[in-house]
Design a protein around this motif. Structure first.
Motif, PDB file in Angstrom:
ATOM      1  N   ALA A  19       0.880  -1.357   0.012  1.00 24.72           N
ATOM      2  CA  ALA A  19       0.162  -0.021  -0.097  1.00 24.72           C
ATOM      3  C   ALA A  19       0.828   1.237   0.022  1.00 24.72           C
ATOM      4  CB  ALA A  19      -0.918   0.010   1.205  1.00 24.72           C
ATOM      5  N   ARG A  31       0.916   6.261  -7.079  1.00 24.33           N
ATOM      6  CA  ARG A  31      -0.436   6.712  -7.718  1.00 24.33           C
ATOM      7  C   ARG A  31      -0.867   8.097  -7.230  1.00 24.33           C
ATOM      8  NH1 ARG A  31      -4.950   2.599  -9.003  1.00 24.33           N
ATOM      9  NH2 ARG A  31      -6.406   3.958  -9.783  1.00 24.33           N
ATOM     10  N   ALA A  39      -8.435   7.714  -1.394  1.00 21.52           N
ATOM     11  CA  ALA A  39      -8.362   6.074  -1.309  1.00 21.52           C
ATOM     12  C   ALA A  39      -8.805   5.572  -0.309  1.00 21.52           C
ATOM     13  CB  ALA A  39      -6.763   5.599  -1.607  1.00 21.52           C
ATOM     14  N   LEU A  65      -8.648   2.219   1.974  1.00 25.05           N
ATOM     15  CA  LEU A  65      -7.979   0.640   2.308  1.00 25.05           C
ATOM     16  C   LEU A  65      -8.706  -0.272   3.242  1.00 25.05           C
ATOM     17  CD1 LEU A  65      -5.607  -1.190   1.719  1.00 25.05           C
ATOM     18  CD2 LEU A  65      -4.257   0.192   3.158  1.00 25.05           C
ATOM     19  N   PHE A 105      -9.347   0.236  -2.262  1.00 23.80           N
ATOM     20  CA  PHE A 105      -8.015  -0.856  -2.279  1.00 23.80           C
ATOM     21  C   PHE A 105      -8.538  -1.795  -1.231  1.00 23.80           C
ATOM     22  CE2 PHE A 105      -6.037   2.778  -3.839  1.00 23.80           C
ATOM     23  CZ  PHE A 105      -4.998   2.183  -4.846  1.00 23.80           C
ATOM     24  N   THR A 130      -6.463  -5.279   0.942  1.00 22.27           N
ATOM     25  CA  THR A 130      -5.384  -6.081   1.469  1.00 22.27           C
ATOM     26  C   THR A 130      -5.323  -7.305   0.886  1.00 22.27           C
ATOM     27  OG1 THR A 130      -6.155  -6.420   3.610  1.00 22.27           O
ATOM     28  CG2 THR A 130      -4.572  -4.532   3.307  1.00 22.27           C
ATOM     29  N   PRO A 145     -12.578  -4.015  -5.694  1.00 17.52           N
ATOM     30  CA  PRO A 145     -11.485  -3.236  -5.333  1.00 17.52           C
ATOM     31  C   PRO A 145     -10.036  -3.744  -5.885  1.00 17.52           C
ATOM     32  CG  PRO A 145     -12.087  -5.283  -3.586  1.00 17.52           C
ATOM     33  CD  PRO A 145     -12.921  -5.139  -4.780  1.00 17.52           C
ATOM     34  N   ILE A 146      -8.987  -2.975  -5.929  1.00 17.68           N
ATOM     35  CA  ILE A 146      -7.746  -3.247  -6.154  1.00 17.68           C
ATOM     36  C   ILE A 146      -6.999  -4.004  -5.121  1.00 17.68           C
ATOM     37  CG2 ILE A 146      -5.345  -2.411  -6.704  1.00 17.68           C
ATOM     38  CD1 ILE A 146      -7.032   0.190  -7.834  1.00 17.68           C
ATOM     39  N   LEU A 160      -4.158  -5.960  -3.047  1.00 17.69           N
ATOM     40  CA  LEU A 160      -2.648  -5.761  -2.994  1.00 17.69           C
ATOM     41  C   LEU A 160      -2.387  -6.897  -2.454  1.00 17.69           C
ATOM     42  CD1 LEU A 160      -2.810  -2.485  -0.871  1.00 17.69           C
ATOM     43  CD2 LEU A 160      -2.281  -2.824  -3.192  1.00 17.69           C
TER      44      LEU A 160
END
Ligand SMILES: [Mg+2]
Length: 275
Positions: free
Chosen positions: A91, A98, A131, A133, A159, A161, A192-193, A195
């Motif tokens: 992250a 980003r 963002a 997370l 995002f 985890t 979500p992206i 990670l």
């Protein structure tokens, strides 16, 4: 287009012998809770002998990297912080590439994750985030889901985890970070992206930093759906150890099998230094 044919056993073996780094999952590979699996000092000496850089590779963001460093030291192994990768560290790297340095980050997750990102200089906020997370939060509440939902609906990038649905604990299986992520995903209808594993982002970040290509990397883990899948997706050599969650039977029906199955981490280290 050239067809991607599976490697023969001797090709797999020579790819393994040219490995420069081994990404090692933690629980079920290096230790069970507080108990090391085998003599880690001797195992890591074999990695050194083979010229393979060990990297601690975890989906857990509830501990600081320094905690893992100290834990390894208590088992007689010295590792540097850049040999540790977690979704928290990913992250940090992804956010700094980003977003601008004054980006507003909202964390729906553990205090350790918040502390880590705040120590890295990120501005943690409770509203108007750039963002959001989402991670394992043992104090998850409805209000926290509402907060994350609002910020994502207002345009914050989502995002996560990891999507781990369950986790091992001393009292048996408990809900994983995927439960919080799915809650936010359900109410925002946004993807979500991710990670953590099985996405290959963590492996790519460390490999880029050290200049390794994915052919020179080995993914070592005890779980097919996270460790092995991440390795398969990244295109590196995959090694499953039998000291954790999965076994030969539980992965029998998987279309892509790990390149190697080893009894434990020591057997993998022996394979690296064998002639
Ligand atoms: Mg594991």
């Amino acid at each position: 287009m050239k067809e991607n044919l599976p490697l023969t056993n001797s090709e797999k073996y020579s790819k393994l012998k040219s490995a420069k780094a081994a990404f090692l999952d933690l629980d079920g590979v290096l230790w069970h809770g507080t108990e090391p699996i085998g003599n880690l000092e001797s195992i890591f000496a074999k990695f050194k002998q083979a010229g393979v850089l060990p990297v601690l590779w975890t989906n857990n963001s509830t501990h600081l990297p320094e905690t893992y460093q100290r834990k390894m030291e208590s088992f007689g192994v010295k590792i540097s912080l850049d040999q540790i990768i977690s979704p928290a560290i990913a992250a940090r790297d992804v956010f700094s590439t980003r977003f601008s340095s004054d980006a507003r980050i909202h964390v729906f997750g553990s205090d350790a994750l918040k502390e880590y990102l705040s120590d890295q200089g990120f501005k943690l906020v409770e509203e108007r985030a750039d963002a959001v997370l989402v991670s394992l939060d043992q104090d998850m509440t409805y209000r926290k889901v509402v907060k994350a939902m609002r910020m994502i609906s207002n345009g914050a990038v989502f995002f996560a985890t990891n999507l781990d649905h369950i986790l091992p604990s001393e009292k048996g299986w408990v809900p994983g970070g995927g439960v919080m992520v799915r809650a936010v995903q359900t109410c925002t209808q946004k993807t979500p992206i991710i990670l953590g594993k099985p996405e290959p982002i963590m492996m790519q970040l460390v490999s880029n930093q050290f200049g390794f290509s994915m052919d020179e990397v080995v993914a070592v883990g005890d779980r097919y759906d996270t460790d092995m899948l991440a390795g398969i997706r990244a295109g590196c050599t995959t090694v499953m150890v039998l000291t954790g969650v999965d076994n030969r039977d539980s992965i029998r029906n998987q279309e892509v099998q790990p390149d190697f199955i080893c009894e434990d981490l020591n057997a993998f280290a022996d394979l690296l230094i064998s002639d």
